[in-house]
Structure formats: C-alpha cells, structure tokens
Enzyme design. Structure first.
Site, PDB file in Angstrom:
ATOM      1  N   ASP A   8     -16.958   1.857 -13.274  1.00 22.39           N
ATOM      2  CA  ASP A   8     -17.600   0.801 -14.082  1.00 22.39           C
ATOM      3  C   ASP A   8     -19.038   1.106 -14.509  1.00 22.39           C
ATOM      4  OD1 ASP A   8     -15.201  -0.333 -13.412  1.00 22.39           O
ATOM      5  OD2 ASP A   8     -16.035  -2.093 -12.422  1.00 22.39           O
ATOM      6  N   ASP A  46     -14.182  -2.071 -16.221  1.00 27.20           N
ATOM      7  CA  ASP A  46     -13.891  -3.497 -16.240  1.00 27.20           C
ATOM      8  C   ASP A  46     -13.490  -3.829 -17.672  1.00 27.20           C
ATOM      9  OD1 ASP A  46     -13.949  -5.079 -14.004  1.00 27.20           O
ATOM     10  OD2 ASP A  46     -15.909  -5.955 -14.377  1.00 27.20           O
ATOM     11  N   HIS A  48     -12.126  -7.143 -19.467  1.00 31.78           N
ATOM     12  CA  HIS A  48     -11.717  -8.542 -19.374  1.00 31.78           C
ATOM     13  C   HIS A  48     -11.395  -9.166 -20.728  1.00 31.78           C
ATOM     14  CE1 HIS A  48     -12.839  -8.591 -15.220  1.00 31.78           C
ATOM     15  NE2 HIS A  48     -14.132  -8.473 -15.439  1.00 31.78           N
ATOM     16  N   HIS A  52     -11.303 -14.944 -19.509  1.00 25.93           N
ATOM     17  CA  HIS A  52     -11.077 -14.540 -18.117  1.00 25.93           C
ATOM     18  C   HIS A  52     -11.541 -15.619 -17.145  1.00 25.93           C
ATOM     19  CE1 HIS A  52     -11.189 -12.017 -14.445  1.00 25.93           C
ATOM     20  NE2 HIS A  52     -10.129 -11.484 -15.032  1.00 25.93           N
ATOM     21  N   HIS A  81     -18.811 -10.704 -19.242  1.00 31.21           N
ATOM     22  CA  HIS A  81     -19.175  -9.287 -19.191  1.00 31.21           C
ATOM     23  C   HIS A  81     -17.947  -8.419 -19.436  1.00 31.21           C
ATOM     24  CE1 HIS A  81     -17.690 -10.102 -15.115  1.00 31.21           C
ATOM     25  NE2 HIS A  81     -17.381  -8.826 -15.053  1.00 31.21           N
ATOM     26  N   LYS A 106      -9.350  -2.330 -15.529  1.00 26.25           N
ATOM     27  CA  LYS A 106      -9.043  -3.355 -14.532  1.00 26.25           C
ATOM     28  C   LYS A 106      -9.621  -4.694 -14.965  1.00 26.25           C
ATOM     29  CE  LYS A 106     -12.957  -1.944 -11.601  1.00 26.25           C
ATOM     30  NZ  LYS A 106     -13.677  -3.217 -11.548  1.00 26.25           N
ATOM     31  N   CYS A 151     -17.507  -3.625  -6.790  1.00 24.10           N
ATOM     32  CA  CYS A 151     -16.347  -2.838  -7.227  1.00 24.10           C
ATOM     33  C   CYS A 151     -16.230  -1.499  -6.505  1.00 24.10           C
ATOM     34  CB  CYS A 151     -16.384  -2.653  -8.741  1.00 24.10           C
ATOM     35  SG  CYS A 151     -16.166  -4.236  -9.615  1.00 24.10           S
TER      36      CYS A 151
END
Length: 201
Positions: A8, A46, A48, A52, A81, A106, A151
């Site tokens: 990330d 990440d 999203h 989310h 984010h 993810k 994370c």
C-alpha cells in the site's frame, strides 16, 4: 525464492493524502533500494469502491476515526481513501514498480474492510496471495510499506499463520500511530516474526 511484499505505498497514505501516514514518503527510496535484493517482488493496493463501509462519509452522523460494530468486530471509520481508479489509489510516483511481478488489490468488497494482504478482516474471503506464493515455492516473506501498525502488521500476522517465515523491514515501513506500533512489534517478536532493517538484507 527471496520474496518482498510491498504494501500500500499509495498517494493517499503520503503526506498531504487523505489518510496521511507521518513520513510515509520516506519509505519510497528505501523500498526502491532493496528491490534488487529479491528474486520476487509483489505489491498490494488498497482499492476501495466509493461506497465502502469503512468510509465515515458513508455513515450519517459518524466522525472520522470513530468506531462502529461491523460483522462482530470493531470497525474504524476512515476518511475516504484509495478509491478505485483515483489518483489517491495510485502508487507513489517515485516508487519503482517495473519489477513488480503481481499486484494484489484489497478492500474491493464494499461490505467489509481488508487490512491484510491475504484476507478481508473477517477472514471470509482470500485474496489468493497465499496460494500464489505457495505455487511459486515461496517459504520466506519480507514485508514493508504502509501503514506498519495496520496493513503491514495484519499481513505479517496472516503470512505467519499461513506458514511463511516472516521478516518485517522496519525502516521500509511507517506507522500511523507509533505508540500502537511499539506494542505490535512486541507481539510480532513473540510470535516469531523477525524485525530487520534494509541493511540486514
């Protein structure tokens, strides 16, 4: 096969980003320097959807960093984010990505957060990363990136539980909360996760 997992290293986690990790940009040159010491380099993002469940903006009357119960666990509500396709979700522009063999996205399910590179937070769905690594014969995994206390920690925890020897590269990672991370480092050491620096590689 010596394998590096870069977690990330995205614009929204950098200084000035929507979920800024203090000194997050300092990991970029370190990660760039160490990549050639590995046989395999992979990364996570990440990723999203706008709606989310972890975004405070999607919960009327709730504030950023407030916690709510979700699927039987406490869920921190974050600023929006790493929204899919946004500039904030892109890797830091100075990060060397040309040797990344694969990128695992993810947090793509709007109904559950996913800190770990391996599973969502409820361990309901795998990202496929463990199978990918095992198919390649990987036994030892070196982890770094952002944020160290979220994370990266949860990825190291799951990697260890999946049977990999784990090495956390401390100077190639930064935490959102250093105090929390000091406690987590003790937990990692107690589990058997080695904490190393880039000079040790």
């Amino acid at each position: 096969m010596k394998t590096l997992l870069v977690i990330d290293v995205q614009n929204d986690f950098m200084p000035g980003g929507s979920l800024s990790v203090p000194d997050g940009d300092k990991v970029v040159p370190v990660i760039n320097t160490i990549q050639d010491k590995f046989d395999l380099v992979i990364a996570t993002q990440d990723w999203h959807p706008k709606d989310h469940v972890s975004f405070a903006s999607n919960h009327s009357g709730k504030a950023v960093f407030e916690q709510i119960p979700l699927h039987g666990k406490a869920q921190t509500l974050w600023p929006d984010h790493c929204v899919q396709g946004s500039e904030g979700a892109d890797f830091h522009p100075d990060l060397k990505t040309n040797v990344f063999e694969a990128v695992f996205k993810k947090g793509t399910d709007k109904e559950i957060d996913s800190y770990s590179a391996f599973y969502d937070n409820g361990h309901l769905k795998s990202t496929g990363l463990a199978g990918y690594l095992k198919e390649k014969g990987v036994t030892a995994l070196y982890l770094c990136g952002l944020a160290a206390d979220i994370c990266v920690y949860f990825s190291a925890y799951d990697a260890f539980k999946e049977g990999f020897s784990c090495y956390f590269i401390e100077d190639a990672s930064k935490a959102l909360d250093d105090n929390v991370f000091e406690t987590l480092k003790k937990e990692m050491k107690a589990m058997g996760i080695a904490i190393v620096n880039s000079n040790d590689l």
